[in-house]
Design a protein around this motif. Structure first.
Motif, PDB file in Angstrom:
ATOM      1  N   LYS A 242       8.671  -1.270  -4.292  1.00  0.00           N
ATOM      2  CA  LYS A 242       8.866  -0.113  -5.600  1.00  0.00           C
ATOM      3  C   LYS A 242       8.797   1.371  -5.204  1.00  0.00           C
ATOM      4  O   LYS A 242       7.682   1.591  -4.503  1.00  0.00           O
ATOM      5  N   TRP A 243       9.488   2.150  -5.671  1.00  0.00           N
ATOM      6  CA  TRP A 243       9.399   3.509  -5.375  1.00  0.00           C
ATOM      7  C   TRP A 243       8.038   4.216  -5.652  1.00  0.00           C
ATOM      8  O   TRP A 243       7.227   4.886  -5.216  1.00  0.00           O
ATOM      9  N   ALA A 244       7.361   3.485  -7.100  1.00  0.00           N
ATOM     10  CA  ALA A 244       6.006   3.774  -7.605  1.00  0.00           C
ATOM     11  C   ALA A 244       4.852   3.443  -6.697  1.00  0.00           C
ATOM     12  O   ALA A 244       3.937   4.137  -6.332  1.00  0.00           O
ATOM     13  N   GLU A 245       5.461   2.433  -5.565  1.00  0.00           N
ATOM     14  CA  GLU A 245       4.455   2.116  -4.436  1.00  0.00           C
ATOM     15  C   GLU A 245       4.479   2.923  -3.257  1.00  0.00           C
ATOM     16  O   GLU A 245       3.603   3.371  -2.702  1.00  0.00           O
ATOM     17  N   ALA A 246       5.929   2.895  -3.093  1.00  0.00           N
ATOM     18  CA  ALA A 246       6.183   3.757  -1.666  1.00  0.00           C
ATOM     19  C   ALA A 246       5.823   5.284  -1.703  1.00  0.00           C
ATOM     20  O   ALA A 246       5.263   5.838  -0.934  1.00  0.00           O
ATOM     21  N   LYS A 247       6.053   5.885  -3.062  1.00  0.00           N
ATOM     22  CA  LYS A 247       5.490   7.097  -3.250  1.00  0.00           C
ATOM     23  C   LYS A 247       4.106   7.591  -3.022  1.00  0.00           C
ATOM     24  O   LYS A 247       3.628   8.834  -2.705  1.00  0.00           O
ATOM     25  N   GLN A 248       3.209   6.667  -2.787  1.00  0.00           N
ATOM     26  CA  GLN A 248       1.981   6.700  -2.684  1.00  0.00           C
ATOM     27  C   GLN A 248       1.628   7.296  -1.070  1.00  0.00           C
ATOM     28  O   GLN A 248       0.685   7.885  -0.681  1.00  0.00           O
ATOM     29  N   LEU A 249       2.783   7.264  -0.228  1.00  0.00           N
ATOM     30  CA  LEU A 249       2.563   7.686   1.129  1.00  0.00           C
ATOM     31  C   LEU A 249       2.721   9.248   1.132  1.00  0.00           C
ATOM     32  O   LEU A 249       2.377   9.777   2.065  1.00  0.00           O
ATOM     33  N   PHE A 250       3.352   9.728  -0.124  1.00  0.00           N
ATOM     34  CA  PHE A 250       3.378  11.231  -0.179  1.00  0.00           C
ATOM     35  C   PHE A 250       2.486  11.851  -1.193  1.00  0.00           C
ATOM     36  O   PHE A 250       2.535  13.219  -1.137  1.00  0.00           O
ATOM     37  N   THR A 251       1.787  10.986  -1.718  1.00  0.00           N
ATOM     38  CA  THR A 251       0.555  11.515  -2.478  1.00  0.00           C
ATOM     39  C   THR A 251      -0.841  11.700  -2.087  1.00  0.00           C
ATOM     40  O   THR A 251      -1.583  11.953  -2.381  1.00  0.00           O
TER      41      THR A 251
END
Length: 448
Positions: A242-251
């Motif tokens: 999920k994007w909500a999980e993958a975006k943690q790579l950017f935060t």
């Protein structure tokens, strides 16, 4: 209790087997050829630009074509690795990049100079796209086959392959250009890559199912942190990321420190594999044959620095130092040394220039532990994707660096300001790892 005892026994027997080093040798050779294919245009660039009537700024744009696609392909390439495994995706990458390299030897048959330049740009763009899974694939293979305490040296070895590519292929490609013409460089390298693809599909596999992997070696690497189940059951249905999980790579602040550090070291890499030979020819008045020989010394120093940096990092971990500090020490020391590239502006002799570049190359090699950091910090369920993000953001430098240097040289007629630009990246890298990143630890994805 029995399983714990077996694990402890395996951890205490590092010589239980060595087949993992055959796999390391395979990705090492693949990376040598990968980097040699990238560097073909830097060696043949003077002859190509003369034949096709290209200006320095146009050549800089063609140089950047590879990196545009390489960056674009990183996240899809990382996703493909997570979905289909390294053997399939990396193997297909080798076949495609070899065909693309081969095709570059025929751009002079295009109708007119403009079409030839456009064809070269397009082929370099496609080359970058199909090479994009290579380094995330290397990191995935190392995570799968190597325990934590051996990853520094393993990643340093495949990273150092870029220098061996220069040592082995720069003189050869310079000779081919001088004797037969620049077209033969691309044809030779393309055929060599296709031979590599055959070896890849013959040797590559997964630790738990590989016919040459002993139970003792498998137990040892599993007990010491190797992610041996990473690609097992790769064909079974997997939950979508999920994007909500993958975006943690950017935060993650830690990951941004790692990303910026990779951007900086990649800027140095792209200077050396694009403009460095041309700097020696046009900025220092050397011949292409001389460049083919003298470029070997900095590359040897870079290779030595890479081996020393990886070995030092693993040694510090074995001596009880945290993996975070053990990775940062060689990186920050190496980036400090690489900044000395600007000293070439203050010397007159070619021998002094080569010595300075050799020291900078050594420093860049010493600091090449970024992929070990990714193996240590990437979320378990996103090793390929994390490697793709890391390499993609890092290789934005491959777009910026050749264009900026080409523009600077075209407008000033000198490489002096370009060397200041390159050297500044060493300072920024130190700040990224030393101030921004904080302690390195495996990122745990919060389920949404």
């Amino acid at each position: 209790m029995a399983r714990a005892g077996a694990g402890a026994a395996a951890a205490a027997v590092p010589n239980a087997g060595r087949f993992r080093y055959v796999i390391l040798a395979l990705i090492f050779v693949a990376t040598v050829i990968n980097y040699a294919d990238r560097a073909t245009l830097s060696i043949a660039g003077t002859a190509v630009s003369a034949d096709l009537g290209m200006s320095p700024s146009q050549l800089g744009i063609v140089f950047s074509a590879f990196a545009w696609a390489y960056v674009i392909g990183q996240i899809p390439g990382g996703w493909l690795l997570d979905r289909y495994g390294a053997r399939r995706v990396y193997g297909a990458s080798i076949v495609l990049w070899s065909l693309c390299t081969l095709a570059q030897g025929f751009v002079h048959f295009s109708a007119g100079v403009a079409m030839a330049v456009a064809s070269l740009f397009l082929l370099r763009f496609i080359l970058g796209l199909v090479e994009s899974p290579a380094f995330p694939g290397n990191a995935r293979v190392v995570s799968t086959w190597f325990p934590t305490g051996e990853r520094g040296l393993a990643t340093a070895l495949f990273n150092s392959a870029q220098y061996l590519a220069v040592v082995l292929f720069t003189p050869l490609m310079a000779w081919l250009t001088h004797v037969f013409g620049w077209q033969h460089v691309f044809v030779f390298m393309g055929c060599l890559g296709l031979a590599l693809a055959v070896c890849w599909y013959w040797l590559m596999g997964e630790p738990k199912t590989h016919r040459h992997m002993s139970r003792q070696e498998l137990a040892y690497i599993e007990a010491n942190g190797a992610l041996t189940s990473l690609d097992n059951g790769i064909d079974s249905a997997k939950p979508k990321q999920k994007w909500a999980e993958a975006k943690q790579l950017f935060t993650s602040r830690m990951m941004w420190g790692v990303y910026i550090g990779q951007y900086c070291i990649t800027a140095l890499t792209y200077f050396f594999i694009t403009w460095f030979p041309i700097y020696l020819i046009k900025g220092r008045g050397m011949t292409v044959m001389t460049v083919g020989l003298v470029a070997v010394l900095p590359a040897i120093c870079g290779f030595a620095g890479g081996i020393i940096g990886g070995a030092l990092s693993d040694y510090l971990i074995r001596r009880g130092m945290s993996a975070s500090t053990a990775r940062k020490i060689p990186f920050m020391a190496g980036m400090g040394l690489s900044s000395c590239v600007v000293a070439a502006n203050f010397v007159d002799t070619n021998s002094a220039v080569v010595a300075i570049m050799a020291l900078a190359f050594f420093g860049k090699g010493l600091g090449a532990v970024g992929w070990a950091v990714v193996s240590d910090t990437a979320p378990r369920e996103m090793t390929g994707l994390c490697g793709g993000v890391f390499n993609g953001l890092g290789n934005v430098a491959g777009i910026v660096t050749p264009i900026v240097i080409g523009y600077v040289v075209a407008t000033t007629g000198s490489f002096n300001d370009a060397l200041w630009f390159v050297g500044a990246h060493g300072v920024l890298a130190i700040l990224a790892y030393g101030v921004l990143a904080g302690p390195f630890q495996r990122l745990v994805i919060q389920q949404k």
